[in-house]
Design an enzyme around this catalytic site. Structure first.
Site, PDB file in Angstrom:
ATOM      1  N   ALA A   5       0.801  -1.225   0.000  1.00  0.00           N
ATOM      2  CA  ALA A   5       0.000   0.000   0.000  1.00  0.00           C
ATOM      3  C   ALA A   5       0.834   1.276   0.000  1.00  0.00           C
ATOM      4  CB  ALA A   5      -0.934   0.007   1.207  1.00  0.00           C
ATOM      5  N   LYS A   6       2.163   1.164  -0.002  1.00  0.00           N
ATOM      6  CA  LYS A   6       3.015   2.352  -0.042  1.00  0.00           C
ATOM      7  C   LYS A   6       2.957   2.995  -1.433  1.00  0.00           C
ATOM      8  CE  LYS A   6       4.599   1.572   4.137  1.00  0.00           C
ATOM      9  NZ  LYS A   6       4.074   2.331   5.283  1.00  0.00           N
ATOM     10  N   PRO A   7       3.447   4.231  -1.563  1.00  0.00           N
ATOM     11  CA  PRO A   7       3.420   4.874  -2.881  1.00  0.00           C
ATOM     12  C   PRO A   7       4.042   4.021  -3.990  1.00  0.00           C
ATOM     13  CG  PRO A   7       3.901   6.506  -1.221  1.00  0.00           C
ATOM     14  CD  PRO A   7       3.868   5.187  -0.502  1.00  0.00           C
TER      15      PRO A   7
END
Length: 368
Positions: A185-187
């Site tokens: 879910a990180k950039p």
């Protein structure tokens, strides 16, 4: 309307051909540990950040541990950081036997308050670990000046900010060591756990490369007490397929944030991003009163939200031994009761943003 908080499936469908081919290539070669894709990804990450060394690793938490071990931080040393962050920031300090020393945060950026750092420095302080919370870098020039004047090292916990910039350059350029996470879910996320460490220091880079494979300088010869900290080849291949799209996605995230800002101005306390930096917008986090009711109201309209973080670290049970108490870091404690993150991803449509803005506005107007 049903809103997706992170939209990972939509992203996969967009890049499906490249990702599937990248995974299949690893399967065909069956080189799952330290395969060619790992070193290729590291070279591309170096180019992306303009840093001399990018060393991939197993996750963002291990990235912090490896970084501190490279700097010889050990039992009894002190590392200054913030109590308003994910547990990994201070957990890794404690796991090494070092002491996390907390400094409160700014109420608008949520990042470490640099005006309070100097008073926290002692003869045992070895490093400052600012967190780029929700995607925005801290005041790195001031932190760097403080560190240099006191003979300290700087490790950026950049788990949420890969792709952010500070004074027009990659955030990775403003520390002795910068770390990030590739949690899905990180950039920039892979499809499991992953992380990376960035440095321009040859000595640190060489040691980190050894530490991540049990301290080996050659097979079965161990210079240091290390760990299993490698990035899997399949995850490296996925990141290679996604990295070319990352700058475009950061711009799209910023566009989503600006639409939120415009729609929610004077409705709630929206995020503040300083003019000398660009956020990667890992989260779009607002401050509200009556947070539980707010969250329930949005959920009833199929709008997911998330709370990062509901309890500051100095009040966590695992840090009771530090003898810290409620009231010591009032801004962090206040934020922990007010912050809530709205859906943030590069693929939110304008009509979805409008729907979310209308729902927030409706609740806040009724609440007043």
């Amino acid at each position: 309307m049903k809103i997706d908080f992170a939209n990972l499936q939509h992203q996969y469908q967009l890049y499906k051909k490249e990702i599937d081919l990248a995974i299949q290539s690893v399967l065909d070669k069956s080189n799952y540990i330290m395969g060619d894709e790992v070193s290729l990804l590291e070279r591309q990450l170096e180019r992306f950040t303009s840093t001399k060394h990018a060393i991939t690793c197993s996750n963002g938490t291990d990235a912090l541990t490896l970084s501190m071990k490279a700097l010889n931080i050990s039992a009894g040393d002190e590392v200054i950081t913030t109590p308003f962050t994910f547990i990994a920031t201070a957990e890794t300090i404690a796991m090494l036997g070092a002491i996390p020393v907390f400094v409160d945060v700014e109420p608008d950026t949520f990042n470490i308050d640099t005006t309070k750092i100097i008073s926290a420095i002692t003869s045992k302080t070895k490093a400052i670990m600012p967190v780029s919370l929700y995607g925005q870098p801290s005041n790195m020039l001031e932190i760097s000046d403080i560190a240099k004047s006191h003979g300290l090292k700087v490790i950026i916990d950049g788990a949420q900010c890969f792709g952010s910039t500070y004074h027009g350059e990659s955030t990775a350029k403003f520390a002795d060591i910068y770390t990030t996470s590739f949690f899905p879910a990180k950039p920039l996320g892979c499809y499991g756990d992953g992380g990376a460490i960035f440095t321009d220091n040859d000595t640190y880079a060489e040691k980190i490369r050894m530490l991540r494979v049990h301290g080996q300088n050659e097979r079965y010869h161990h210079k240091y007490i290390g760990m299993t900290g490698r990035l899997d080849t399949i995850q490296a291949a996925i990141l290679l397929a996604k990295l070319p799209h990352h700058k475009e996605e950061i711009l799209a995230r910023d566009n989503v944030a600006q639409l939120y800002n415009k729609g929610l101005k004077n409705i709630v306390k929206t995020p503040v991003v300083r003019s000398d930096r660009k956020s990667a917008w890992a989260q779009y986090t607002i401050r509200v009163n009556n947070r539980s009711e707010f969250q329930e109201n949005l959920l009833s309209k199929n709008i997911p939200t998330s709370i990062h973080y509901p309890k500051p670290l100095h009040l966590q049970e695992c840090f009771q031994y530090l003898n810290l108490s409620s009231g010591m870091f009032p801004i962090s404690e206040m934020l922990s009761k007010e912050v809530i993150s709205l859906p943030m991803n590069p693929f939110l449509k304008t009509e979805e943003i409008d729907y979310i803005v209308d729902a927030v506005t409706s609740f806040c107007n009724a609440d007043n």
